[in-house]
Design an enzyme around this catalytic site. Structure first.
Site, mmCIF file in Angstrom:
data_model
loop_
_atom_site.group_PDB
_atom_site.id
_atom_site.type_symbol
_atom_site.label_atom_id
_atom_site.label_comp_id
_atom_site.label_asym_id
_atom_site.label_seq_id
_atom_site.Cartn_x
_atom_site.Cartn_y
_atom_site.Cartn_z
ATOM 1 N N ASP A 492 19.264 0.652 -10.977
ATOM 2 C CA ASP A 492 19.721 -0.642 -11.791
ATOM 3 C C ASP A 492 20.112 -1.607 -10.539
ATOM 4 O OD1 ASP A 492 21.154 -2.057 -13.600
ATOM 5 O OD2 ASP A 492 23.298 -1.004 -12.857
ATOM 6 N N LYS A 493 20.366 -2.826 -10.852
ATOM 7 C CA LYS A 493 20.349 -3.707 -9.710
ATOM 8 C C LYS A 493 22.007 -4.129 -9.398
ATOM 9 C CE LYS A 493 19.970 -8.344 -10.176
ATOM 10 N NZ LYS A 493 21.306 -8.954 -9.513
ATOM 11 N N THR A 494 22.743 -4.741 -10.461
ATOM 12 C CA THR A 494 24.168 -4.834 -10.155
ATOM 13 C C THR A 494 25.041 -3.747 -10.001
ATOM 14 O OG1 THR A 494 23.736 -6.956 -11.561
ATOM 15 C CG2 THR A 494 25.952 -6.426 -10.803
ATOM 16 N N ARG A 679 22.558 -15.934 -8.706
ATOM 17 C CA ARG A 679 22.726 -15.909 -10.076
ATOM 18 C C ARG A 679 23.443 -17.173 -10.522
ATOM 19 N NH1 ARG A 679 25.432 -11.166 -13.599
ATOM 20 N NH2 ARG A 679 25.256 -12.328 -15.669
ATOM 21 N N ASP A 745 19.826 -8.534 -15.551
ATOM 22 C CA ASP A 745 19.736 -9.748 -15.001
ATOM 23 C C ASP A 745 18.805 -10.711 -15.318
ATOM 24 O OD1 ASP A 745 20.890 -11.743 -13.555
ATOM 25 O OD2 ASP A 745 21.471 -10.782 -11.870
ATOM 26 N N GLY A 880 26.190 3.880 -13.768
ATOM 27 C CA GLY A 880 26.913 4.640 -15.079
ATOM 28 C C GLY A 880 27.547 3.274 -16.108
ATOM 29 N N ALA A 881 27.438 2.212 -16.137
ATOM 30 C CA ALA A 881 28.004 1.095 -16.994
ATOM 31 C C ALA A 881 27.155 1.140 -18.134
ATOM 32 C CB ALA A 881 27.847 -0.229 -16.164
ATOM 33 N N ASN A 882 25.884 0.837 -18.302
ATOM 34 C CA ASN A 882 24.944 0.715 -19.506
ATOM 35 C C ASN A 882 23.676 1.615 -19.151
ATOM 36 O OD1 ASN A 882 24.073 -0.817 -17.298
ATOM 37 N ND2 ASN A 882 23.581 -2.634 -18.813
#
Length: 1245
Positions: A492-494, A679, A745, A880-882
């Site tokens: 994942d990036k962020t 961003r 993103d 773990g967020a999405n």
């Protein structure tokens, strides 16, 4: 499988299954019963292990409709079998959403049978209805009901099954259910509870003990007890008890943790609407889809999935998503275009309150309640499905375990030969029947070592302990071995590759259709009254919780940059005003012009002439990932009209603005920022008509407001890459592990970050696959856009280090670097289009795609599945967020979040950066090699003992009980448990360990050692019989006196019935004892995956002590030890001969392993597999050809039938095909349509 009728349930879903129907058969049951009695219960065990045999053995085929028992088989690669009992339920309707008024009143039919107490209750409640008989079965906490229309079983999710529109939820479902209708639906949906039943210790014990390995151990223990071999039997029983107790403790603990996690919201009191006005208190377990519940002002933990129809809620969804940022949920649209669309939980998640999430606050009109319609209950909820996936996980598909069983079957075959040999030999020598049975069965327990499971588990337990020391926690230990085979990791990036928060770099306002120069300071006095700052201060979903501002980190940064203050209304204020009291934002007093502060009109809030800076937020349209924007309707204090402010993805915002307000340099400016990894968010504003009232605004759809805007400018946010990221990615690249970025993103930002962190190097091209779905008469198409390469930077330093590698590897890498000069980048939208309309291209794309941008959570999971379909072993690292779905689906998921959502991930790191990934892979590789070492050692141990016993059986002898005990406990158990202690090698190397036990080098290693041991045992056995002093041993024998040493160690003992004491036995005992130690040292490999064995001091100390002890008792016999071990005195010359034999044996074993296996075969196989193991540079498949130009490797390749052998893994096979495809990759700016020949290329796989 030949069958009658077969049905498919859950078609197209992850848990799709085939179903066959069966009826009980009396004569089959009688036969099986007799078989169980005759086999002493063994047949019953076999039917327990193989449910399909159990059903077929006791039932006959019938249609699924009339079945009493169902046989289910999953359609995935595991093909698991399950059995399910069909039950019959009486209900006044056939489906849960039937209207009870449709059928005429009638009495119950006569002649009903099999009706239980529950059905009698149904008769009582719905006495005016003719009940239907409904067949159903339960599988994995889900009930499936027979549907006569589709002639199949189906399960009911909830209100979504009706395919209702958002508007009809408001009109038809917002008043609540009557008590009768609620009770009727409860018949189908059951209690609203995610019931995690914690099994009793007794049930868990029975399940654990009925494992085939433990049954075999029980058989072994009984056999050994019959032979009076109590000591080792006791040791095995003790080990098994410890193993079972540990396993039970772990399983019970996980059940209790899961139970406690869901129990928090399982049962609570809720207010339920019964019709328009009636409100009653009920238990949450009574809720059914369609019920309307009232959300209290002080919040609650949601007991179900419900859609908000009135009011607004602020919810903490960390329990579900892992992200602790509060989310604002608004009521479902009741008018406009969006209201006409069917309600979909994923699409309308901003209006849905999920089970297990905590409602912190509610917002409402005075006198109006916050209401929600129950959509799903129990295990159908999002939380229920997560718990189901944990309760019933898919089996771990790993070749090692599959091969281990095949290997054991081979050992069973060897045991069978020994079994027959023993019986024939014993009958020929007229041995008593009891002895024949015991000795022939004993051969089986010797060949298949009962201590194998414990020894194999030890290495994993040690690896788990080492991982814990570096802050990596594991809830699925079997996956540690799989980490050793990872050849691709998705990041994942962020929050994973980059820092969690964003920093405001600056703003660039647009005025009169042109961009102003960038500004870094937002909170300056000159900008206070500007629409730009007003938009930054109002267009967000922030809220105050216990006096602290909380919400999305991006919103927080943006709002804090303005320096404004946010004030929320109290409950009293809300009650006093008829219109909703708005949330108010205002600048700090010192920035408001003094004239405004001192003017009495300002203080009286009469600002008809002077503009005020205080702004009230009247309506909020929350951020939608599908729309990529959010907006608010606000009113400045004293103004007659309202304003709309919008923020979102620049391309989306620009498309909603008047064209003349968007600067002409918009695209170039945006690309300049996104290429640098910034961003970018765009802002827009629109003045609304003054006739719009507060109440009218509340019912307007966002489409009417979010149009015809004035473009305000850009906010530029900086997302810094974490310090460790670049170094870790370079380490993975050098270790032959491909890396991908999967992010939500912007595409150009993601490509920029990929370049900055070294995932894409400066000289490599990036091809964006831009796919659009079919529209009007135009088919779906893909446009291939090549991005410009930035100027080379000093970051690409790894090319210097290549020259430090071996010459052949440099050759591999040079070929790879020339070919691997492009990467694909794919957006979520394009991924969806390509998956649907270009299925034959998706595998080609993922072979070289490195950046996946704007990916939805379910698309991340799909991507992992596509990669697995072409034989990649996939790791997923996210915060773990999405990423929950992808973390669960990957072979190895590593969560950087320690929140409860990480329960879905096999691994959780306490270090919030990706440095945990190489650590995990190193430990995985070490654990995998340890598993191979232990397995090979235990296999050799059983074969060496088998050879000794078989040779001794030929002279009607055997090893003594205490000889077995010494070998099994003092040598085998100590060595097996200490050889697993080697720590992982300190760096990740280019090579990867093999995943299969049935591979050339490993089999060759085992076979060469077996032959060596056989040769030296037979040599010693024959040599001892050729000695001049040899005779059939008796207690009076005195062979020691023949020796010049003159030692007389003849011990008087009673006559030996078992014929244990003899020269052959003593000779083979000594030789075999040294062979166990020799193979242990030979198999205990160190570099390149584990630290060398000399650093494993417990293992080295054990080996040295055992060698010293064995040499001592062999050269300087101790009568007490000889008597205990039942060994006889032999001449000193023979002892010296034995030392020479065991020394030569050890040397030959060592030379064969090092020369043949390590140097010749290992390198041949690794060189031949270099392309296979090189995912990011598929062209290195040519590498073996370079190596094979020399005659040595060519000859070996021919000898082992490896010349021109095609790759065994699909992604390598595909890579080789693409090398010969002149049209791949597509040329710049070309378009591939769904009807193009190129897009219709037959799938090579």
């Amino acid at each position: 499988m030949k069958t009658g009728e077969v049905k498919i349930i859950n078609q197209g879903l992850e848990d799709e299954m085939e179903v066959w129907g069966y009826q009980p058969c009396l004569w089959k049951r009688i036969l099986v019963g007799m078989g169980v009695v005759c086999t002493g219960g063994l047949l019953l065990l076999l039917l327990y292990w193989l449910p399909e045999w159990g059903v077929k053995g006791t039932c006959t085929h019938t249609s699924v409709r009339d079945a009493h028992t169902l046989l289910l088989r999953s359609t995935d690669e595991f093909k698991q079998w399950f059995r399910a009992r069909v039950h019959v339920m009486l209900a006044p309707g056939g489906k849960p959403f039937d209207s009870l008024d449709l059928k005429p009143k009638a009495q119950l039919g006569k002649g009903e049978h099999g009706i239980g107490a529950a059905d009698e209750e149904v008769r009582g409640k719905f006495a005016h209805r003719q009940p239907d008989e409904i067949h159903y079965f339960t599988h994995h906490s889900t009930k499936y009901y027979w549907n006569d229309v589709i002639q199949n079983f189906e399960f009911y999710k909830g209100l979504e099954d009706l395919k209702v529109s958002c508007a009809s939820i408001h009109s038809d479902h917002s008043s609540g259910l009557s008590k009768t209708l609620q009770e009727y639906r409860a018949l189908f949906f059951g209690e609203n509870e995610i019931a995690v039943r914690v099994p009793s210790i007794f049930i868990l014990l029975i399940k654990e003990v009925l494992n085939p390995f433990y049954i075999f151990q029980l058989f072994s223990v009984i056999l050994w007890s019959a032979e009076d071999y109590y000591y080792y039997a006791t040791a095995i029983v003790l080990m098994s008890v410890i193993s079972i107790a540990t396993s039970l403790y772990t399983i019970k603990k996980q059940y209790v943790m899961l139970h406690d996690m869901v129990a928090a919201h399982s049962v609570l009191r809720v207010s339920v609407c019964r019709g328009n006005k009636d409100i009653e208190q009920a238990m949450s377990t009574e809720l059914v889809p369609g019920d309307v519940i009232i959300i209290p002002a002080n919040g609650m933990i949601m007991p179900c999935d419900a859609v908000l129809t009135h009011g607004t809620c602020i919810v903490n969804e960390s329990m579900l998503t892992g992200e602790s940022v509060p989310v604002t949920k608004t009521s479902l649209p009741s008018s406009g275009e969006e209201a006409a669309s069917s309600y979909d939980m994923e699409e309308h998640k901003r209006h849905t309150l999920f089970c297990g999430t905590q409602v912190i606050q509610t917002r409402f009109y005075a006198g109006e309640l916050v209401k929600a319609v129950v959509v799903r209950t129990g295990f159908s909820t999002e939380k229920g499905q997560l718990v189901r996936s944990i309760l019933y996980p898919k089996p771990t598909d790993f070749k090692l375990y599959h091969d281990a069983y095949l290997f054991l079957l081979c050992l069973v075959g060897v045991a069978g030969i020994g079994f027959i040999y023993t019986i024939i030999l014993s009958i020929m020598n007229k041995v008593p029947a009891k002895t024949i049975i015991i000795e022939s069965l004993d051969i089986v327990t010797i060949t298949v070592p009962p201590a194998l499971p414990a020894a194999m588990t030890a290495g994993i337990v040690y690896a788990q302990r080492r991982l814990k020391k570096v802050g990596i926690f594991c809830i699925s230990p079997q996956r540690i071995n799989m980490c050793g085979q990872l050849n691709l990791v998705c990041f994942d990036k962020t929050g994973t590759l980059t820092e969690d928060g964003l920093d405001l770099w600056g703003i660039q306002r647009a005025e009169d259709g042109r961009f102003s120069p960038p500004e870094s300071e937002v909170a300056k006095e000159s900008l206070v009254n500007s629409a730009f700052v007003a938009c930054m201060a109002t267009c967000h979903s922030l809220t105050k919780i216990e006096g602290e501002l909380s919400g999305d980190p991006l919103d927080l940064k943006m709002f804090n940059a303005t320096g404004w203050i946010l004030e929320e209304p109290t409950e009293e204020e809300t009650a006093l005003h008829n219109p909703i009291m708005p949330t108010v934002v205002r600048p700090p007093k010192h920035t408001v012009p003094e004239a405004n502060q001192n003017n009495p009109l300002t203080q009286n809030m009469e600002l008809s002439e002077l503009s005020s800076c205080e702004i009230g937020i009247v309506r909020q349209f929350p951020f939608s990932s599908a729309l990529q924007r959010m907006s608010v309707v606000v009113r400045r204090l004293g103004e007659k009209h309202m304003d709309a402010y919008l923020k979102g993805a620049p391309e989306v915002v620009a498309s909603l603005c008047k064209q003349h307000t968007v600067p002409q340099s918009f695209t170039e400016t945006l690309e300049t920022y996104t290429r640098q990894g910034f961003r970018v968010i765009a802002l827009a504003h629109r003045q609304l008509e003054s006739k719009l009232s507060w109440h009218k605004v509340q019912s307007l759809s966002r489409d009417l407001i979010e149009t015809n805007m004035d473009f305000l400018g850009l906010i530029i946010m900086q997302n810094k890459i974490k310090e460790e990221t670049a170094g870790v990615l370079q380490e993975l690249r050098q270790a032959n592990i491909r890396t991908l970025m999967v992010t939500g993103d912007n595409m150009l930002t993601a490509i920029s970050v990929a370049r900055d962190c070294g995932m894409i190097r400066s000289h490599e091209k990036v091809i964006i696959a831009d796919a659009v779905p079919p529209k009007d008469l135009h088919p779906a198409s893909i446009t291939w856009r090549y991005t410009d390469n930035p100027a080379p930077t000093n970051r690409d330093s790894q090319t210097v280090e290549i020259h430090l590698e071996e010459e052949e590897e440099v050759c591999d890498r040079q070929v790879a670097l020339q070919e691997q000069s492009y990467h694909f980048a794919v957006s979520g939208r394009s991924f969806a289009v390509i998956t649907e309309h270009f299925p034959q291209l998706i595998q080609k794309l993922v072979l070289r795609a490195t950046v996946f941008a704007r990916m939805a959570p379910d698309q991340k999971t799909q991507l992992v599945e596509v990669l697995q379909s072409i034989d990649y072993t996939v790791g997923m690292c996210g915060d773990g967020a999405n990423d929950c779905g992808a973390l669960k689906r990957a072979h190895s998921g590593i969560s950087l979040s320690e929140l409860e959502a990480s329960v879905a991930s096999p691994f959780t790191s306490s270090t919030a950066n990706i440095s945990c990934v190489p650590n995990l892979i190193r430990e995985g590789r070490a654990a995998l090699i340890t598993s191979f070492c232990v397995f090979k050692f235990m296999a050799l141990y059983s074969i060496i003992q088998y050879l000794s016993v078989t040779l001794l059986y030929s002279i009607l002898s055997n090893l003594g009980d205490f000889q077995f005990l010494f070998i099994d406990i003092a040598i085998i158990l100590i060595i097996a448990f200490t050889m697993s202690l080697n720590p992982a090698w300190k760096e990740l190397v280019w090579r990867r360990p093999p995943s299969s036990l049935i591979s050339g080098p490993l089999l060759c290693s085992v076979l060469t050692q077996i032959i060596t041991c056989l040769v030296f045992q037979v040599l010693a056995f024959l040599l001892v019989r050729q000695q001049s002093w040899y005779e059939t041993w008796t207690p009076q024998s005195d062979a020691c006196n023949v020796s010049s040493s003159g030692l007389s160690l003849n011990v008087t003992s009673p006559h030996d019935h078992k014929n244990i004491k003899n020269y052959e036995n003593t000779t083979l005992f000594y030789v075999s004892s040294f062979q166990y130690l020799a193979v242990a040292i030979v198999f205990s490999k160190g570099k390149p995956f584990r630290q060398p064995s000399y650093k494993n001091w417990p293992f080295m100390l054990s080996c040295m002590c055992l060698y010293t002890f064995l040499l001592f008792i062999m050269l300087y016999p101790v009568p007490a030890i000889d008597n205990f071990l039942e060994i006889v005195c032999v001449p000193h010359d023979w002892r010296v001969t034995l030392v020479i034999i065991v020394t030569v044996n050890a040397a030959v074993s060592f030379m064969l392993e090092i020369l043949i296996v390590d140097i010749v075969l290992w390198r041949l196989v690794f060189r031949a597999n270099q392309g296979v193991n090189r995912p990011s540079e598929p062209s290195s498949a040519d590498a073996p050809q370079v190596a094979n130009d020399r005659w040595g490797p060519s000859f070996l390749s021919w000898l082992f039938c490896r010349n021109n052998k095609p790759p065994t893994v699909r992604y390598m096979h595909l890579a080789l095909e693409l090398q010969d495809d002149a049209d791949w990759p597509p040329k710049p700016s070309t378009v591939t349509c769904a009807s193009d020949p190129q897009s219709r290329v037959s799938n090579p796989l």
